[in-house]
Scaffold this motif. Structure first.
Motif, PDB file in Angstrom:
ATOM      1  N   GLU A   1      11.888 -60.999 -43.745  1.00 61.99           N
ATOM      2  CA  GLU A   1      12.493 -62.089 -43.454  1.00 61.99           C
ATOM      3  C   GLU A   1      12.428 -62.846 -42.276  1.00 61.99           C
ATOM      4  N   VAL A   2      11.238 -62.286 -41.208  1.00 60.23           N
ATOM      5  CA  VAL A   2      10.924 -63.035 -40.116  1.00 60.23           C
ATOM      6  C   VAL A   2      10.286 -64.427 -40.382  1.00 60.23           C
ATOM      7  N   PRO A   3      10.725 -65.406 -39.721  1.00 63.65           N
ATOM      8  CA  PRO A   3      10.101 -66.790 -40.110  1.00 63.65           C
ATOM      9  C   PRO A   3       8.622 -66.945 -39.365  1.00 63.65           C
ATOM     10  N   ASP A   4       7.848 -66.015 -39.472  1.00 59.11           N
ATOM     11  CA  ASP A   4       6.519 -66.065 -39.138  1.00 59.11           C
ATOM     12  C   ASP A   4       5.734 -65.285 -40.061  1.00 59.11           C
ATOM     13  N   PRO A   5       4.691 -65.652 -40.523  1.00 56.86           N
ATOM     14  CA  PRO A   5       3.938 -64.938 -41.847  1.00 56.86           C
ATOM     15  C   PRO A   5       3.161 -63.745 -41.163  1.00 56.86           C
ATOM     16  N   VAL A   6       2.785 -63.662 -39.843  1.00 57.98           N
ATOM     17  CA  VAL A   6       1.941 -62.748 -39.283  1.00 57.98           C
ATOM     18  C   VAL A   6       3.038 -61.563 -39.285  1.00 57.98           C
ATOM     19  N   PHE A   7       4.212 -61.645 -38.867  1.00 61.51           N
ATOM     20  CA  PHE A   7       5.233 -60.537 -38.812  1.00 61.51           C
ATOM     21  C   PHE A   7       5.567 -60.088 -40.134  1.00 61.51           C
ATOM     22  N   ALA A   8       6.112 -61.247 -41.024  1.00 58.97           N
ATOM     23  CA  ALA A   8       6.764 -60.961 -42.254  1.00 58.97           C
ATOM     24  C   ALA A   8       5.958 -60.088 -43.185  1.00 58.97           C
ATOM     25  N   LYS A   9       4.468 -60.351 -43.407  1.00 57.90           N
ATOM     26  CA  LYS A   9       3.693 -59.719 -44.001  1.00 57.90           C
ATOM     27  C   LYS A   9       3.141 -58.373 -43.432  1.00 57.90           C
ATOM     28  N   GLY A  10       3.601 -57.972 -42.197  1.00 57.89           N
ATOM     29  CA  GLY A  10       3.527 -56.699 -41.593  1.00 57.89           C
ATOM     30  C   GLY A  10       1.729 -56.629 -41.144  1.00 57.89           C
ATOM     31  N   LEU A  11       1.376 -57.860 -40.665  1.00 59.84           N
ATOM     32  CA  LEU A  11      -0.043 -57.754 -40.242  1.00 59.84           C
ATOM     33  C   LEU A  11      -0.069 -57.104 -38.922  1.00 59.84           C
ATOM     34  N   VAL A  12       1.035 -57.329 -37.995  1.00 64.23           N
ATOM     35  CA  VAL A  12       0.894 -56.871 -36.769  1.00 64.23           C
ATOM     36  C   VAL A  12       1.354 -55.055 -36.778  1.00 64.23           C
ATOM     37  N   GLY A  13       2.005 -54.797 -37.766  1.00 59.05           N
ATOM     38  CA  GLY A  13       2.454 -53.438 -38.046  1.00 59.05           C
ATOM     39  C   GLY A  13       3.938 -53.432 -38.718  1.00 59.05           C
ATOM     40  N   GLY A  14       4.500 -52.190 -39.059  1.00 57.46           N
ATOM     41  CA  GLY A  14       5.695 -51.881 -39.452  1.00 57.46           C
ATOM     42  C   GLY A  14       7.017 -52.140 -38.539  1.00 57.46           C
ATOM     43  N   GLY A  15       7.819 -52.267 -39.196  1.00 59.17           N
ATOM     44  CA  GLY A  15       9.231 -52.468 -37.991  1.00 59.17           C
ATOM     45  C   GLY A  15      10.461 -53.191 -38.616  1.00 59.17           C
TER      46      GLY A  15
END
Length: 174
Positions: A38-52
């Protein structure tokens, strides 16, 4: 020869020696807990940086102190984000707000420095939440295990409130 000498399961076996307990990750901010999706940034929302997970500070929040998410070494600190690495290896990124890098530090005060040894709950930075929101930026703050799979953790119960320094999720032991 005893069973311990021949390596009975769980007794002085290489597997038992390398397994470590889960590492508790604390919430860096007080607020409402949401899933990364639900984070309004696709890089975070898709887990591209990592899980959390992510935390959104309360609507009436003023100046808030963001704290260390775990015991470890500060490997990077900027006004809007920081990374703390646990002695066993995993590193956790806290990104305070979305697109807040564009503020160039306005509304933020850095407390911790690169190389500092910190404990979970130690002050890292302060942020003027009202100022960030006045610039039409989201205060949604991802807390991410760097270089991990998007599903690396058991997702915490979302929607509820969490306090800064309170348990957020566990990093799995290795």
């Amino acid at each position: 020869m005893s069973t311990a000498e021949v390596g009975s399961p769980g007794v002085n076996t290489p597997e038992a020696a390398t397994e470590s307990p889960a590492i508790s990750v604390a919430s860096p901010l007080p607020g409402r807990l949401i899933p990364l999706s639900e984070v309004p940034d696709p890089v975070f929302a898709k887990g591209l940086v990592g899980g959390g997970a992510a935390v959104i500070p309360d609507d009436d929040a003023g100046v808030v102190t963001a704290v260390a998410p775990l015991d470890g070494k500060v490997v990077k600190v900027m006004p809007h984000a920081y990374i703390v690495q646990h002695a066993s290896g995993p590193a956790v990124l806290v990104h305070v707000g979305i697109d807040t890098v564009g503020l160039k530090g306005e509304g933020f005060t850095v407390i911790a420095q690169k190389g500092d040894q910190v404990r979970a709950g130690d002050p890292m930075i302060t942020v003027d939440v009202a100022l960030v929101r006045s610039k039409d930026l989201s205060m949604c703050s991802p807390v991410v295990i760097l270089d991990s799979a998007a599903d690396a953790i058991e997702p915490p119960a979302t929607g509820g409130r969490v306090e800064a320094g309170a348990h957020l999720f566990d990093l799995p032991g290795k």
